[in-house]
Design an enzyme around this catalytic site. Sequence first.
Site, short mmCIF file in Angstrom:
data_model
loop_
_atom_site.label_atom_id
_atom_site.label_comp_id
_atom_site.label_asym_id
_atom_site.label_seq_id
_atom_site.Cartn_x
_atom_site.Cartn_y
_atom_site.Cartn_z
N ASP A 1 0.82 -1.22 0.00
CA ASP A 1 0.00 0.00 0.00
C ASP A 1 0.85 1.27 0.00
O ASP A 1 1.96 1.28 0.53
CB ASP A 1 -0.90 -0.03 1.25
CG ASP A 1 -2.03 0.98 1.15
OD1 ASP A 1 -2.31 1.46 0.04
OD2 ASP A 1 -2.63 1.29 2.20
N LEU B 1 11.17 -20.29 -3.48
CA LEU B 1 10.14 -19.38 -2.95
C LEU B 1 8.85 -19.45 -3.78
O LEU B 1 8.88 -19.38 -5.01
CB LEU B 1 10.69 -17.94 -3.01
CG LEU B 1 9.70 -16.83 -2.67
CD1 LEU B 1 9.34 -16.84 -1.18
CD2 LEU B 1 10.27 -15.46 -3.06
N GLU C 1 1.18 -12.64 12.93
CA GLU C 1 1.73 -11.45 13.58
C GLU C 1 1.66 -10.31 12.57
O GLU C 1 1.89 -10.51 11.38
CB GLU C 1 3.20 -11.69 13.99
CG GLU C 1 3.38 -12.77 15.02
CD GLU C 1 2.75 -12.40 16.36
OE1 GLU C 1 2.77 -11.22 16.74
OE2 GLU C 1 2.25 -13.34 17.04
N HIS D 1 2.61 3.08 -8.92
CA HIS D 1 2.48 1.62 -9.11
C HIS D 1 3.75 1.06 -9.77
O HIS D 1 4.20 -0.02 -9.42
CB HIS D 1 1.24 1.29 -9.94
CG HIS D 1 -0.04 1.66 -9.24
ND1 HIS D 1 -0.29 1.34 -7.93
CD2 HIS D 1 -1.15 2.32 -9.67
CE1 HIS D 1 -1.48 1.79 -7.58
NE2 HIS D 1 -2.03 2.39 -8.62
N SER E 1 -8.30 -4.69 5.15
CA SER E 1 -8.83 -4.51 3.80
C SER E 1 -9.18 -5.82 3.08
O SER E 1 -8.77 -6.03 1.93
CB SER E 1 -7.85 -3.70 2.95
OG SER E 1 -7.56 -2.47 3.55
N GLY F 1 -0.01 5.31 -4.48
CA GLY F 1 -0.64 6.55 -4.91
C GLY F 1 -0.08 7.74 -4.15
O GLY F 1 0.29 8.77 -4.75
N ARG G 1 -11.82 1.64 -8.80
CA ARG G 1 -10.90 2.72 -9.19
C ARG G 1 -11.18 3.16 -10.63
O ARG G 1 -11.79 2.41 -11.40
CB ARG G 1 -9.45 2.23 -9.07
CG ARG G 1 -9.12 1.94 -7.63
CD ARG G 1 -7.67 1.65 -7.41
NE ARG G 1 -7.46 1.46 -6.00
CZ ARG G 1 -6.32 1.67 -5.35
NH1 ARG G 1 -5.26 2.06 -6.01
NH2 ARG G 1 -6.24 1.49 -4.06
N TRP H 1 -11.71 -2.73 -8.37
CA TRP H 1 -12.42 -2.42 -9.63
C TRP H 1 -13.11 -1.07 -9.53
O TRP H 1 -13.50 -0.49 -10.55
CB TRP H 1 -13.47 -3.50 -9.95
CG TRP H 1 -12.89 -4.85 -10.21
CD1 TRP H 1 -12.97 -5.92 -9.37
CD2 TRP H 1 -12.17 -5.29 -11.36
NE1 TRP H 1 -12.32 -7.01 -9.93
CE2 TRP H 1 -11.82 -6.66 -11.16
CE3 TRP H 1 -11.77 -4.68 -12.55
CZ2 TRP H 1 -11.11 -7.40 -12.09
CZ3 TRP H 1 -11.05 -5.43 -13.49
CH2 TRP H 1 -10.73 -6.77 -13.24
C1 FPP Z 1 -2.13 0.04 -3.15
O1 FPP Z 1 -1.62 1.35 -3.19
C2 FPP Z 1 -1.59 -0.71 -4.26
C3 FPP Z 1 -2.33 -1.37 -5.19
C4 FPP Z 1 -3.81 -1.39 -5.20
C5 FPP Z 1 -1.68 -2.08 -6.28
C6 FPP Z 1 -0.41 -2.80 -5.93
C7 FPP Z 1 0.23 -3.16 -7.20
C8 FPP Z 1 1.56 -3.12 -7.45
C9 FPP Z 1 2.61 -2.86 -6.46
C10 FPP Z 1 2.07 -3.37 -8.82
C11 FPP Z 1 1.42 -4.43 -9.65
C12 FPP Z 1 1.58 -5.79 -9.15
C13 FPP Z 1 2.24 -6.79 -9.74
C14 FPP Z 1 2.18 -8.15 -9.13
C15 FPP Z 1 3.05 -6.61 -10.95
P1 FPP Z 1 -2.63 2.54 -3.44
O2 FPP Z 1 -2.72 2.81 -4.88
O3 FPP Z 1 -3.95 2.23 -2.78
O4 FPP Z 1 -1.91 3.71 -2.70
P2 FPP Z 1 -2.61 4.90 -1.93
O5 FPP Z 1 -3.33 4.31 -0.75
O6 FPP Z 1 -1.45 5.75 -1.52
O7 FPP Z 1 -3.53 5.58 -2.88
#
Ligand code: FPP
Length: 255
Positions: free
Chosen positions: A34, A145, A221, A51, A210, A37, A85, A83
């Site tokens: 997370d 892994l 943990e 991202h 979430s 953004g 978004r 979705w």
């Molecule tokens: C949450 O941050 C992040 C996501 C919903 C997407 C996570 C995806 C990636 C790291 C890249 C794609 C994944 C792969 C496996 C290639 P946010 O956008 O909600 O951040 P914010 O809370 O600051 O808005």
Amino acid sequence: MKSMKNFFSKGNNTVDERGLDLNNLPKHIAIIMDGNGRWAKKRGLPRTAGHKAGVEALREIIKVSSELGIQFLTLYAFSTENWKRPTEEVSALMQLLIYYLRKEISELHKNNVKIKTIGDISRLPQAAQAEIYSAIELTKNNDGLVVNIALNYGARDEIINAVKNICQEVKNDKININEINEDIFSKFLYTKEIPDPDLVIRPSGELRISNFLLWQIAYSEFWFSDIFWPDFDRKCLIKAIIDYQNRDRRFGGIK
Ligand code: FPP
């Protein structure tokens, strides 16, 4: 083999110079990636840049986890709620997934990584599904892994599906209602072949789950941090693991 001067003995354990006990690593780490953004916003960049930077962090964390000998890494990449978004962001995330798998899969395979997914991937774009199936197929015999990517994953959705499938089995006389227990229930979840997470990591300052692995985290943990996911690096992971190693896990019992 690392030089012995990098290790010292703590009881029966082997602790390295970073303070990491190599005999007490979490078997399964689950991460809510997370803060992409907000990372981008702080730099005046579009969310998609966050991202992209998140993928770089992901690459490093997979590498470190593999080097350490972590067995399972579950990554929350796209939830059933994501979705909601804007279409452009959803589509950028799907493109990024395709790009990542195409670019990285041979290196992952070379490093003995096995790719798995949880979630209903049938709703993802065809090109993304094709890339995922090919990554799963290519790496299916690897025994390093396990990188388990949560895609169109929601824990409530997973639990409801499990209930429906169990009801069907009861209806077909395959399962007796009195036989249903935690073990049987777990076999109907996406994670049926994976142990429950020992450690759940959520960066970005949010203190919530979430809809992630609700059943599986009963005794996990938790490790939270204010750092945004794109800044999450090797040091953060090691810090999280050391903190985990200092927890007293009793699973409801007493020591
Ligand atoms: C949450 O941050 C992040 C996501 C919903 C997407 C996570 C995806 C990636 C790291 C890249 C794609 C994944 C792969 C496996 C290639 P946010 O956008 O909600 O951040 P914010 O809370 O600051 O808005």
